[in-house]
Design a protein around this motif. Structure first.
Motif, PDB file in Angstrom:
ATOM      1  N   ALA A  38      19.831  14.946  13.904  1.00  0.00           N
ATOM      2  CA  ALA A  38      20.666  16.027  14.793  1.00  0.00           C
ATOM      3  C   ALA A  38      21.493  16.576  14.163  1.00  0.00           C
ATOM      4  O   ALA A  38      21.985  17.856  14.169  1.00  0.00           O
ATOM      5  CB  ALA A  38      21.023  15.135  16.071  1.00  0.00           C
ATOM      6  N   HIS A  39      22.417  15.674  13.259  1.00  0.00           N
ATOM      7  CA  HIS A  39      23.467  16.227  12.315  1.00  0.00           C
ATOM      8  C   HIS A  39      23.002  17.267  11.323  1.00  0.00           C
ATOM      9  O   HIS A  39      23.720  18.130  11.112  1.00  0.00           O
ATOM     10  CB  HIS A  39      24.395  15.232  11.729  1.00  0.00           C
ATOM     11  CG  HIS A  39      25.631  15.326  11.224  1.00  0.00           C
ATOM     12  ND1 HIS A  39      26.621  15.571  11.739  1.00  0.00           N
ATOM     13  CD2 HIS A  39      25.918  15.568   9.900  1.00  0.00           C
ATOM     14  CE1 HIS A  39      27.725  15.866  11.170  1.00  0.00           C
ATOM     15  NE2 HIS A  39      27.364  15.465   9.896  1.00  0.00           N
ATOM     16  N   ASN A  41      20.616  19.318  11.815  1.00  0.00           N
ATOM     17  CA  ASN A  41      19.945  20.385  12.564  1.00  0.00           C
ATOM     18  C   ASN A  41      18.532  20.514  11.973  1.00  0.00           C
ATOM     19  O   ASN A  41      18.195  21.568  11.742  1.00  0.00           O
ATOM     20  CB  ASN A  41      20.566  21.423  12.468  1.00  0.00           C
ATOM     21  CG  ASN A  41      20.323  22.487  13.669  1.00  0.00           C
ATOM     22  OD1 ASN A  41      20.049  22.194  14.646  1.00  0.00           O
ATOM     23  ND2 ASN A  41      20.657  23.938  13.331  1.00  0.00           N
TER      24      ASN A  41
END
Length: 152
Positions: A38-39, A41
């Motif tokens: 998630a971090h 992307n």
């Protein structure tokens, strides 16, 4: 236009940067691959195209950091700093890190044993080569006895 190799290297570095941020803020054990993905992307499959495990990712971060530290110390020694002092600082930092993160350190040591490949960029070989270079430099500067064999 960036080549596929450039895009791949860029994505790999995004993963490394994201993991580094999260490891620093949350710790290694509390950081999940889902958080890293998630971090950074990216999608989870992309993570696995670059790293098999979170530990592999940590090892790569260690290689990068270790290589930078070694290069910095070598430059300082070239500018006249004591080779023995540089060597002592290097091993003090390693010892402190291993004491701070004993569970990760154990995994790293086991991984290093399994992946034993002389001449590789693995941290244990960087440390070995750095140690030999600093001892040889210290001998050349009469900081260490000349009868010590630094080639093994």
């Amino acid at each position: 236009m960036a080549s596929q190799e450039d895009r791949r290297a860029s994505t790999r570095q995004k993963i490394l940067d994201a993991a580094n941020d999260l490891f620093l803020n949350n710790g290694f054990e509390k950081t999940t691959i889902a958080q890293i993905v998630a971090h950074a992307n990216i999608v989870k499959g992309t993570f696995y195209q670059h790293f098999q495990t979170k530990m592999d990712l940590l090892l790569e971060l260690g290689r990068q950091d270790g290589a930078e530290r070694v290069q910095n110390l070598i430059e300082r020694v070239k500018q006249g700093e004591s080779a023995l002092d540089a060597l002592q600082r290097y091993y003090a930092v390693l010892a402190q890190w291993f004491e701070t993160y004993p569970n990760i350190a154990e995994d790293i040591m086991l991984s290093a044993i399994r992946l034993h490949d002389p001449g590789s960029a693995a941290p244990e070989y960087v440390a070995h080569d750095f140690t030999k270079l600093m001892l040889k430099t210290a001998q050349d500067r009469n900081e260490v006895r000349a009868d010590i064999d630094v080639n093994n």
